[in-house]
Scaffold this motif. Sequence first.
Motif, PDB file in Angstrom:
ATOM      1  N   ALA A 119      -4.807  20.840   5.155  1.00 21.21           N
ATOM      2  CA  ALA A 119      -4.825  19.450   4.702  1.00 21.21           C
ATOM      3  C   ALA A 119      -4.580  18.568   5.913  1.00 21.21           C
ATOM      4  N   GLN A 120      -5.348  17.490   6.016  1.00 22.89           N
ATOM      5  CA  GLN A 120      -5.181  16.558   7.126  1.00 22.89           C
ATOM      6  C   GLN A 120      -4.774  15.199   6.590  1.00 22.89           C
ATOM      7  N   ILE A 121      -3.714  14.648   7.173  1.00 21.78           N
ATOM      8  CA  ILE A 121      -3.255  13.306   6.830  1.00 21.78           C
ATOM      9  C   ILE A 121      -3.701  12.375   7.948  1.00 21.78           C
ATOM     10  N   ASP A 122      -4.622  11.456   7.623  1.00 25.87           N
ATOM     11  CA  ASP A 122      -5.103  10.470   8.591  1.00 25.87           C
ATOM     12  C   ASP A 122      -4.360   9.166   8.365  1.00 25.87           C
ATOM     13  N   ASN A 131      -2.594   2.807   4.262  1.00 21.00           N
ATOM     14  CA  ASN A 131      -2.605   3.183   5.673  1.00 21.00           C
ATOM     15  C   ASN A 131      -2.742   4.683   5.905  1.00 21.00           C
ATOM     16  N   HIS A 132      -2.963   5.462   4.843  1.00 22.77           N
ATOM     17  CA  HIS A 132      -3.152   6.891   5.055  1.00 22.77           C
ATOM     18  C   HIS A 132      -4.021   7.476   3.944  1.00 22.77           C
ATOM     19  N   GLN A 168      -3.392  11.746  13.288  1.00 25.78           N
ATOM     20  CA  GLN A 168      -3.779  12.784  12.336  1.00 25.78           C
ATOM     21  C   GLN A 168      -2.756  13.918  12.407  1.00 25.78           C
ATOM     22  N   VAL A 169      -2.246  14.316  11.254  1.00 25.30           N
ATOM     23  CA  VAL A 169      -1.327  15.446  11.149  1.00 25.30           C
ATOM     24  C   VAL A 169      -1.965  16.482  10.236  1.00 25.30           C
ATOM     25  N   ARG A 170      -2.069  17.722  10.705  1.00 21.46           N
ATOM     26  CA  ARG A 170      -2.676  18.793   9.912  1.00 21.46           C
ATOM     27  C   ARG A 170      -1.624  19.817   9.529  1.00 21.46           C
ATOM     28  N   SER A 223       1.294  15.223  -1.211  1.00 15.93           N
ATOM     29  CA  SER A 223       1.078  13.782  -1.129  1.00 15.93           C
ATOM     30  C   SER A 223       1.919  13.280   0.035  1.00 15.93           C
ATOM     31  N   ALA A 224       1.727  12.025   0.399  1.00 16.67           N
ATOM     32  CA  ALA A 224       2.453  11.481   1.541  1.00 16.67           C
ATOM     33  C   ALA A 224       2.879  10.052   1.253  1.00 16.67           C
ATOM     34  N   ALA A 225       3.970   9.644   1.883  1.00 16.36           N
ATOM     35  CA  ALA A 225       4.447   8.264   1.814  1.00 16.36           C
ATOM     36  C   ALA A 225       4.713   7.801   3.236  1.00 16.36           C
ATOM     37  N   LEU A 226       4.147   6.663   3.582  1.00 16.50           N
ATOM     38  CA  LEU A 226       4.308   6.099   4.918  1.00 16.50           C
ATOM     39  C   LEU A 226       5.197   4.865   4.818  1.00 16.50           C
TER      40      LEU A 226
END
Length: 423
Positions: free
Chosen positions: A286-289, A276-277, A251-253, A263-266
């Motif tokens: 905002a938390q990225i799980d 996966n996220h 988890q990244v906050r 938004s995020a790209a893994l």
Amino acid sequence: MKTKALRSIILFALLAMAIPALTGGVCAQIRHDFRNADQRALGAPADVEEDLVRLVDYLTENVYEDRNKVRAIYRWITDRISYDIHALNNPPDDWPSPDEVLFHRRAICTGYAVLFDEMSRIAGLETELIIGHSKGLGTLNSGTSDFTSNHMWNAVKVDGHWALFDATWGAGYVTSGGFFIPSFNDFYFMADPVKIVYTHLPEDPDWQLLVNPVSKKQYREHVWVRVPFFRHNLSIITHREAEITSYGELQVRLGVPGDVIISAALKFDGNPVHGNHIINYGGSDAQIDMSLNLRGKYTLEVYAREKESADDRLELAMIYHINNTQTPVANRMLARQYGRFLTSRGNLISPRQYILDEGRLQFDIVVPGAREVYVVNNDKLTALHQQGNRYFGTVEITGGDLKLAARFGGQDLDILIEYMVSD
């Protein structure tokens, strides 16, 4: 000595930024109206551009403030000098002279820096060439670096105070495919020392222009961030380090202002991975799980834009490198989030996994701005109970498609979340 220094400089022009230092700088960045200086620089006639003295005289004619002089010089260089991809791949044995850069109108960082230095001197300004390390394209692609000097930029005394400039990064950027894209970047004009220090580390710590200079260890370990990180006022709550060790889940906050979305790209070994996220908002956080189902190297790219922007494109703000050492106890995918959910700054409380079993299931989701939220299971709509921005309820679900959808201003349903129900 000059040749040896040049050969140690591996030159990159990819635009990048860094997270703020923990200490204050001695030179504050103050923004002024530079429209007149910019207009004069961009409109310089060809005949004055053939000679450095004539060019500087033209740019600084009837200009009395140092900041306006150096602005005209910076704007002319970033507009007229292109980045030399050939020289990037085949570095010359020596620094070019300012006259050579003026003649060829192409340069790598040494050329940009020596030209900026010479034009500033002609304008009567005190100036200094800075050699150090920059977190550019090579550092980003490899995730590692020996952090030896690879870049050159400038310091100029402006109205009695030293300020930092990087005309190379201000002129544009080099794509991963090796093409130079002209794109003026104002950030590197009188750059804030507190912000630029984590992408530009001078060999001489004095040229950080910070009361308490950042150490090489701090510089090396901090997460890699770009200009949009600062433009959108993002902040880091957890994981300031560039390299993270994970154990199947992470988890990244981040701090994300209310008028901004992310938004995020893994990626795994450079290849995109999906499912996966998820991203959830809570107030200004905002938390990225992440559920990391493979052992090895992941990268997490975080993008940002203003929530109400007419342009849907998000800008790359920061990148983490993740070393995942084990897989989760249950190899699971996470629910798929749609853009409308992210722009609403929602929070999916449950369920968060992508694959669900048939039967009665509790749904719980926060969707600011929605009028109604439905569970859509094989075209059957079931309204969830509402309590403010929160929607919840227990619903009997069957195998097949399953989505959460909402009505906002009109009658159309916008998909928020997608699941799969196993038979």
